[in-house]
Scaffold this active site. Sequence first.
Site, mmCIF file in Angstrom:
data_model
loop_
_atom_site.group_PDB
_atom_site.id
_atom_site.type_symbol
_atom_site.label_atom_id
_atom_site.label_comp_id
_atom_site.label_asym_id
_atom_site.label_seq_id
_atom_site.Cartn_x
_atom_site.Cartn_y
_atom_site.Cartn_z
ATOM 1 N N CYS A 46 -24.291 8.034 43.334
ATOM 2 C CA CYS A 46 -23.783 9.164 43.793
ATOM 3 C C CYS A 46 -24.562 10.242 44.315
ATOM 4 C CB CYS A 46 -22.716 9.764 43.180
ATOM 5 S SG CYS A 46 -23.675 10.557 41.521
ATOM 6 N N CYS A 48 -25.028 13.143 43.521
ATOM 7 C CA CYS A 48 -25.456 14.232 42.659
ATOM 8 C C CYS A 48 -26.743 13.602 41.937
ATOM 9 C CB CYS A 48 -24.520 14.876 41.862
ATOM 10 S SG CYS A 48 -23.715 13.851 40.829
#
Length: 136
Positions: A46, A48
């Site tokens: 992902c 993040c």
Amino acid sequence: MYPEEMVKPMRDELVAVGFQEAYSADAVEAALSQPGTTLVVVNSVCGCAARNARPGARMSLDHGKKPDQLLTVFAGVDREAVDAARQHMFPFPPSSPSMALFKDGELVHMLERHHIEGRPAEMIAENLKEAFDEFC
């Protein structure tokens, strides 16, 4: 399951600064059975993880006190290792990315995805450094 050629550069970001990869439950259990402190990073594809988690984990190591061991497992790829690591992170629910500091096999500090997502890498590094100061 993500293809290895996709995750290899993401794995390499942590391996390059000293993290050992765990691909099995046995590897996780062996690491967490060692005396001392172990930082476990549940890596992820992902955004993040790329923008906040991996850079924060790397920056945290630029500090006087550090964990004795650095371990990483990759969510969506190393299922057996991730499941074993997450069992040790109970009662926290599974999240990716996440980071857990263990001392003598006991969970002493946890950063869940909601502590990582939307926070700058520097803030994550500072959080980890404070935990290192307390437990390492």
